[in-house]
Write an enzyme that holds these catalytic residues in place. Sequence first.
Site, PDB file in Angstrom:
ATOM      1  N   HIS A 143      23.515 -69.994  -0.089  1.00 55.78           N
ATOM      2  CA  HIS A 143      22.528 -70.783   0.665  1.00 55.78           C
ATOM      3  C   HIS A 143      23.141 -71.603   1.803  1.00 55.78           C
ATOM      4  CE1 HIS A 143      19.544 -69.387  -2.011  1.00 55.78           C
ATOM      5  NE2 HIS A 143      19.604 -70.319  -2.946  1.00 55.78           N
ATOM      6  N   HIS A 215      12.825 -72.490   0.076  1.00 52.08           N
ATOM      7  CA  HIS A 215      13.180 -72.537  -1.347  1.00 52.08           C
ATOM      8  C   HIS A 215      12.236 -73.422  -2.159  1.00 52.08           C
ATOM      9  CE1 HIS A 215      15.816 -72.245  -4.831  1.00 52.08           C
ATOM     10  NE2 HIS A 215      16.636 -71.476  -4.146  1.00 52.08           N
ATOM     11  N   GLU A 352      11.285 -66.279  -2.491  1.00 56.18           N
ATOM     12  CA  GLU A 352      12.004 -66.446  -1.234  1.00 56.18           C
ATOM     13  C   GLU A 352      11.978 -65.129  -0.452  1.00 56.18           C
ATOM     14  OE1 GLU A 352      15.939 -68.293  -2.438  1.00 56.18           O
ATOM     15  OE2 GLU A 352      14.924 -68.167  -4.357  1.00 56.18           O
TER      16      GLU A 352
HETATM   17  C1  GLA Z   1      18.595 -69.088  -5.606  1.00 54.77           C
HETATM   18  C2  GLA Z   1      19.626 -68.312  -6.310  1.00 54.77           C
HETATM   19  C3  GLA Z   1      19.787 -68.838  -7.685  1.00 54.77           C
HETATM   20  C4  GLA Z   1      20.062 -70.321  -7.670  1.00 54.77           C
HETATM   21  C5  GLA Z   1      18.975 -71.033  -6.951  1.00 54.77           C
HETATM   22  C6  GLA Z   1      19.230 -72.497  -6.821  1.00 54.77           C
HETATM   23  O1  GLA Z   1      17.333 -68.672  -5.725  1.00 54.77           O
HETATM   24  O2  GLA Z   1      19.364 -66.934  -6.330  1.00 54.77           O
HETATM   25  O3  GLA Z   1      20.831 -68.144  -8.327  1.00 54.77           O
HETATM   26  O4  GLA Z   1      21.296 -70.578  -7.057  1.00 54.77           O
HETATM   27  O5  GLA Z   1      18.800 -70.486  -5.685  1.00 54.77           O
HETATM   28  O6  GLA Z   1      19.577 -73.098  -8.006  1.00 54.77           O
END
Ligand code: GLA
Length: 388
Positions: A143, A215, A352
Amino acid sequence: MIVRPLILLLLAAAMSGFVLHAVADGQATPGRRTPARPGLTTHPYGKTAEGHAVTMFALTNTHGLELHAMTLGGIITSLKTPDRSGAMGDIVLGFDRLDEYLKDPPYFGAIIGRYGNRIAGGRFSLDGRSYDLTTNNGPHHLHGGRKGFDKAIWQAAPSASGAGVTFSRTSPDGEEGYPGNLQVRVSYTLTDRNELIIDYHATTDKPTLVNLTQHTYFNLTGDVAGDILGHELMIRADRFTPVDATLIPTGELAPVQGTPFDFRKPTAIGARIDQSAQQLVNGKGYDHNWVLNRSGQGLEPAVRLVEPKSGRTLDIATTQPGLQVYTGNFLDGTIRGKGGRSYSQRTGLCLETQHFPDSPNHPAFPSTILRPGQEYSTKTVFTFGVAK
Ligand code: GLA
């Protein structure tokens, strides 16, 4: 004459905002209060430890839907929609106060960039040069790194028309290891068709990677009245990208047919989540990218989510090729969110829309490279409704 008092009464009712309230499925519920003036308001939301002011934007539409989003991370902090009886409820996880958002929560409501999801080993090569990104998820980059777009203070301005806000920032050359100054704009628009439209734009002055997403953790029960396991999910995808134990795609595009990843027909999220399939073990539940069935480049329907008790529905259409579904597997009850509620495992669902994780290291995946002169432009539309 009886007509005159009636007109006066109607006028007074309209002025006080006490008008017919059209709910998502087009029916009208008499007597529900709608905001006097749908649109946009702003207010200060405090300061970061470094003294940067944060502003909160409130968007409302004529049906009383209300979205709050702030300049820290473009974070959507609340989103209120009606259930089938017309009662409003907040359908996103988050906090009541700014200082709680500053304690590094797991990306609640935030814009994710430059790259949504993981890049294996934090390494990629582009035009024959290799780049090292910061690693913040075991050996991997996740991210956007240690200080991704979710932690930046964005500039913000009301959008030209309707209830909308546009966040913008320049991600400097070298930020978290990425090449190129990246000019980014992300806008949220709340329409009177009960849509939240998110438009993402970016340009660069050097070849770079871009994969922006949002997110938000949804929970359509309203005010976290329950977990997300009873939500019925439908995803238009015949394939998904299996992952290794560290959640990096193996590169395979596997058929969902005959697996717990087949959501082509509406299925409760909890129906198969605890099965022993290796992929569910790797993800601690669903934490995977689905390869959306697409027929072109435009906006196409991708997801329908229905919460049977409240009747709330969420439809998602996108221009993106992939959908990361994350069922809040890492939430463990230690985070206390709005109203002091503790967020236990599977109290939120992230949907997402994005490119596939680790695309730079899988040449067969759709490309996430942006070059000078090109414009990155994607759109995702979330439509909120109520099931009959
Ligand atoms: C995303 C990732 C997960 C996790 C979340 C945040 O969706 O795919 O593995 O890291 O973000 O906790």
